[in-house]
Design an enzyme around this catalytic site. Sequence first.
Site, short mmCIF file in Angstrom:
data_model
loop_
_atom_site.label_atom_id
_atom_site.label_comp_id
_atom_site.label_asym_id
_atom_site.label_seq_id
_atom_site.Cartn_x
_atom_site.Cartn_y
_atom_site.Cartn_z
N ARG A 10 -41.19 3.24 11.73
CA ARG A 10 -41.18 2.38 12.91
C ARG A 10 -40.54 1.03 12.58
O ARG A 10 -39.86 0.42 13.41
CB ARG A 10 -42.58 2.20 13.48
CG ARG A 10 -43.56 1.51 12.53
CD ARG A 10 -44.85 1.14 13.23
NE ARG A 10 -45.85 0.63 12.30
CZ ARG A 10 -46.82 -0.20 12.62
NH1 ARG A 10 -46.94 -0.64 13.86
NH2 ARG A 10 -47.69 -0.60 11.71
N GLU A 58 -44.96 3.44 31.50
CA GLU A 58 -43.91 4.16 30.77
C GLU A 58 -42.97 4.94 31.68
O GLU A 58 -41.76 5.00 31.43
CB GLU A 58 -44.55 5.11 29.76
CG GLU A 58 -45.24 4.41 28.59
CD GLU A 58 -46.63 3.90 28.91
OE1 GLU A 58 -47.22 3.21 28.06
OE2 GLU A 58 -47.13 4.19 30.03
N PHE A 83 -47.24 8.34 24.70
CA PHE A 83 -46.89 7.83 26.02
C PHE A 83 -45.43 8.10 26.37
O PHE A 83 -45.10 8.36 27.53
CB PHE A 83 -47.19 6.33 26.09
CG PHE A 83 -48.57 5.98 25.62
CD1 PHE A 83 -49.67 6.72 26.05
CD2 PHE A 83 -48.78 4.93 24.75
CE1 PHE A 83 -50.95 6.41 25.62
CE2 PHE A 83 -50.07 4.62 24.31
CZ PHE A 83 -51.15 5.35 24.75
N HIS A 109 -45.39 5.93 16.20
CA HIS A 109 -46.81 6.31 16.09
C HIS A 109 -47.03 7.79 16.42
O HIS A 109 -47.96 8.15 17.13
CB HIS A 109 -47.68 5.43 16.98
CG HIS A 109 -47.72 3.99 16.56
ND1 HIS A 109 -46.61 3.18 16.63
CD2 HIS A 109 -48.73 3.23 16.06
CE1 HIS A 109 -46.92 1.97 16.20
NE2 HIS A 109 -48.19 1.98 15.83
N ASP A 117 -56.60 5.24 15.49
CA ASP A 117 -56.45 5.25 16.94
C ASP A 117 -56.98 6.54 17.55
O ASP A 117 -57.24 6.62 18.76
CB ASP A 117 -54.98 5.07 17.34
CG ASP A 117 -54.51 3.64 17.13
OD1 ASP A 117 -55.35 2.79 16.79
OD2 ASP A 117 -53.31 3.38 17.29
N ARG A 167 -46.16 5.55 11.94
CA ARG A 167 -46.85 4.30 11.67
C ARG A 167 -47.05 4.07 10.17
O ARG A 167 -47.01 2.94 9.69
CB ARG A 167 -48.20 4.31 12.38
CG ARG A 167 -49.07 3.09 12.10
CD ARG A 167 -50.46 3.28 12.70
NE ARG A 167 -51.28 2.09 12.59
CZ ARG A 167 -52.55 2.03 12.97
NH1 ARG A 167 -53.14 3.10 13.49
NH2 ARG A 167 -53.25 0.90 12.84
#
Length: 312
Positions: A10, A58, A83, A109, A117, A167
């Site tokens: 990322r 999004e 998303f 991610h 998460d 990530r």
Amino acid sequence: MSEVKKIATRDSYGNALVELGKEHDNLVVLDADLAAATKTGVFKKEFPERHIDCGIAEGNMVGVAAGLAAAGKVPFASSFAMFAAGRAFEQIRNSVAYPHLNVKIGATHAGISVGEDGATHQCNEDIALMRSIPGMVVLNPSDDVEARAAVKAAYEYEGPVYLRFGRLAVPVINDREDYKFEMGKGVVLREGKDLTIVASGLPVANCLEVAERLSAEGIEAKVINIHTIKPLDEDLIVAAAKETGKVVTVEEHSVIGGLGSAVCDVLSEKAPTKVLKIGVNDVFGESGPALELLKKYGLDTDGIYEKVKAFC
């Protein structure tokens, strides 16, 4: 021995966007209120007039990207894989892919290495979703060098591209002078005659370690890095399967619909071969430290080694 350099892809994404932004005025970056996490914030700082925060919407972001592409811009729409591929699937399908617009989806991610998460954010289905869309290119780079090259290749390609980033910081394995990124072409990282390990993304570095362990036991594994899952390098995979007789696929993604499925689709038609698919089985992830999750789900070096050894 010096410690191997590790960088999250990322971060590579954000840095590559800045590099390209300096060269191309038509590059625009969109985000869905996640610029700090997706690392597009570094582009925003450098080119604030070419960064658009669309908020937590999004689907709308992808619609805006489609409009920008229709106006001649090259938009990179950025969000978490869950998303980007999940919530905005319909807009990507109908507003971007159907008219074959020049939109790039930067999905960060991805996979269970999102860690704490939890299952709602650990997208292990995104490659399957994006593979199913006609005309969509799917890129899943394995390290910093490859990720930056993938972003550049995506910019240069005319049409929709899905880019998958992680990530967790991963080892830099492609830092060599002869490295060349070519969309749609796999990379042979290690030669071998006893079996072929086909890997993509985060587990590629682990698979190289697995091959070294196997070699110490007299088993020589060919290791192929597939950074482009669609279009797949069918010729390379078929040739390797015929040469070694056994194939293992490894991915930080569901074993349903991802790299393993793509490889099996090809081999079942062109070179029927015994295949072992290693990835996330038909389950959701859970909250926990990334490295511990990779171990629990058998995607660390030890887990991959044990499965491959048993398969041999």
